[in-house]
Design a protein around this motif. Structure first.
Motif, PDB file in Angstrom:
ATOM      1  N   GLN A   1     -11.121  77.025  -7.324  1.00 29.99           N
ATOM      2  CA  GLN A   1     -11.851  78.024  -7.017  1.00 29.99           C
ATOM      3  C   GLN A   1     -12.288  78.012  -5.536  1.00 29.99           C
TER       4      GLN A   1
ATOM      5  N   LYS B   1     -10.402  78.298  -3.292  1.00 29.67           N
ATOM      6  CA  LYS B   1      -9.316  79.115  -2.401  1.00 29.67           C
ATOM      7  C   LYS B   1      -9.797  80.355  -1.991  1.00 29.67           C
ATOM      8  N   SER B   2     -10.792  80.948  -2.663  1.00 30.23           N
ATOM      9  CA  SER B   2     -11.348  82.253  -2.382  1.00 30.23           C
ATOM     10  C   SER B   2     -11.926  82.158  -0.778  1.00 30.23           C
TER      11      SER B   2
END
Length: 622
Positions: free
Chosen positions: A19, A21-22
């Protein structure tokens, strides 16, 4: 030692890592795209190279006759080099963004959780997590995730190219490819468990080393340094063995992957070689298959070599989640501003608080601090003095009752706004790495030179600052090294006075001070208390003898309150505290004689006081 993480905890940590990575924005996605494009360039490069070699070697053509093909080959090589270069740059750029964001999130969360949470944690473990733990995530995002995407797309792309051209080689690729990830998963399951234990051993070793360093003087004095050195050697040896175990698994994994990949490549080479010998396969196609075979298995080998980055990242993420999911001891949801009055009024109503797995720290305390003046908080050790102050500072939140400021609930007030009205000097003050001037200006970075000098004079800093060759620029290092304990306390006091906060909270402000400086400082505190609220946790009771109101705590309850003389008249416990502190003066003797106090009780050690005195209810009404 903490138990290894469960399967559910590991699954949550892995999901949480994905998660994040955003945070990197498009950097990680761009790095994956460029790596895949580089793979496509490689496939095209092998096709062009196989065509050129076949034309020149077997068809006796000249290199110059294939200038366009050579140009295409050169362009593909250059494009692939650039793509690989930018893949690494973009991956590390994205990983850096994630690291900075997570480190800030962890720091902000620790600020929200407050000193009460941090004091219960092991500081080396927190420092290691904020530094090394966050750094471990760089390899996870910059190497492991791109390797996963590369492994998922490039082998399939090579299969899509090979199967229509040479179905037999494609079949070999298709059959042997699953063997590599299968062995990687089998070995990885064992390595993941070992990595969890290894991380915990590193935390334990860090904590132990810090304890030894901080207690080195005591170890030398008690002649226990040799025994502790042996204990450190044992812990280090266990960590070494754990590290070697992880390396053994890592090398075994690499060997297994390389062995399987090598066997698969050799199988392709042998079959292609025999087919070329028998004339069943065109050389250009066979040469292209030989060139693509190592590249087909390379993504699997890279993924296996980066698998340890995943394990380290998951182990670090698990501990990060423990902090990020921790519930603060205070609500931290207040958004309101404090009512702007000329003077503050603090009201505790039936306030109770107890720590987890412990008896109540304070119970049903009701009190009022109204207007400027000096207020003392006294009582035996463990009476709840520090908890009371932590509640006022909003480090803790009452579990029962409520605290109001100017008839406004403290839980509704924005904590940052509330702290602007507070200044706090603990018994062991923390100074930052910097000059004396830097540490004082921390109280108000916008203060003028005249204001800094005035605060320094009030706290007595100006009495010793000229003893240093570099004066105000004298450097203070770790743990206040470079100055004495008394000088450290005076600098902390100057920092608090410079802030000119409405409420000044002091925990034994005269600690580490000589009698002359203590008298000077008490006069400054009394002067400050004329226009501000000053709350003093007093262990040496003479520092609050002239207080406007003294709060006497015992067993987590407000035992009595009143002035110094009122408490002497009504509370045996207060008299016993005076006696235990060596504060029995002629004034106390006279007061005791006039009020027929039993002097024999003054000799009783306060540690034997377990029940209420007979006048406690009357004292509460005082």
């Amino acid at each position: 030692m903490k138990k290894p993480a469960s399967t559910a905890e590991l699954s949550r940590a892995k999901q949480w890592l994905k998660q994040q990575k955003s945070i990197a924005g498009r950097s990680l996605t761009a790095s994956i795209v460029t790596s895949i494009l580089a793979g496509f360039c490689l496939i095209a490069q092998t096709a062009v190279l196989a065509y050129l070699v076949n034309q020149v070697v077997f068809l006796d053509q000249q290199w110059l006759d294939h200038t366009p093909a050579l140009s295409v080959l050169l362009v593909l090589i250059l494009i692939r080099i650039l793509l690989i270069k930018y893949t690494e740059q973009l991956a590390f750029k994205g990983a850096t963004k994630i690291k900075l964001s997570l480190r800030n999130s962890l720091y902000d969360k620790l600020i929200t959780l407050g000193p009460s949470y941090v004091s219960e944690q092991q500081s080396p473990q927190l420092a290691q997590l904020l530094q090394q733990g966050v750094e471990e995530l760089e390899a996870y995002y910059a190497r492991y995730l791109p390797a996963v995407a590369f492994c998922a797309i490039i082998p399939l792309s090579i299969l899509a190219v090979v199967l229509p051209i040479d179905w037999l080689t494609g079949l070999i690729f298709l059959v042997t490819a699953p063997l590599v990830p299968m062995f990687m998963i089998l070995i990885g399951l064992k390595a993941e468990s070992l990595n969890q234990k290894h991380w915990q051993q590193l935390n334990r070793m860090s904590n132990h080393f810090l304890d030894v360093i901080q207690g080195l003087a005591q170890l030398k004095l008690f002649n226990a340094s040799r025994a502790e050195a042996q204990a450190i050697a044992d812990i280090a040896d266990k960590y070494r063995r754990s590290t070697m175990g992880i390396l053994k698994i890592a090398f075994l994994s690499s060997f297994a992957l390389e062995f399987l990949a090598t066997l698969s490549i050799a199988l392709v080479a042998v079959i292609v070689g025999f087919r070329l010998f028998w004339g069943e396969l065109d050389f250009a196609i066979g040469f292209m298959m030989l060139l693509l075979a190592p590249e087909f298995y390379l993504p699997f080998r890279n993924l296996g070599s980066q698998y340890h980055a995943k394990m380290k990242g998951v182990a670090a993420a698990q501990q990060m989640l423990e902090i990020l999911n921790a519930t603060p001891a205070h609500s931290g949801q207040g958004k309101a501003k404090l009512n702007d009055n000329n003077q503050l009024s603090i009201c505790f109503k039936d306030v109770s608080f107890n720590y987890p797995n412990k008896e109540a720290a304070i119970s049903s305390i009701s009190l009022t601090i109204d207007g400027p003046g000096l207020y003392g908080v006294v009582g035996p050790s463990g009476a709840g003095k520090s908890t009371l102050i932590d509640l006022l500072l909003a480090f803790l939140q009452p579990q029962h009752g409520h605290i109001s400021i100017n008839q406004q609930s403290l839980t509704d007030i924005d904590k940052k706004h509330w702290h602007q009205h507070l200044a706090w000097v603990p018994q062991n003050s923390q100074l930052i790495y910097g000059s004396i001037l830097d540490n004082i200006q921390l109280g108000d970075v916008n203060a003028s030179t005249e204001q800094v000098l005035a605060a320094a004079q009030q706290s007595g800093v100006d009495q010793f600052v000229n003893d240093f060759d570099d004066g105000w620029q004298h450097l203070i290092t770790e743990h206040g090294r470079g100055i004495s304990g008394g000088q450290k306390q005076r600098i902390a006091m100057a920092r608090a006075l410079l802030k000119q906060a409405d409420i000044l909270v002091l925990d034994e402000p005269s600690a580490h001070l000589d009698s002359e400086t203590e008298q000077w400082l008490n006069q400054s505190i009394a002067q400050y208390a004329k226009d501000h609220i000053v709350i003093v946790i007093a262990h040496r009771l003479h520092t609050v003898k002239d207080a406007k109101n003294i709060l006497l705590l015992n067993d987590g309850q407000l035992w009595a309150q009143g002035t110094h003389q009122q408490l002497l008249d009504s509370s045996d416990l207060y008299a016993q505290l005076i006696a235990a502190n060596g504060e029995l003066s002629q004034q106390i003797l006279a007061a005791a004689g006039n009020n027929q106090v039993n002097l024999n009780k003054l000799d009783v050690d306060c540690t034997h006081t377990t029940g209420r005195n007979t006048n406690s209810s009357e004292a509460k009404d005082a």
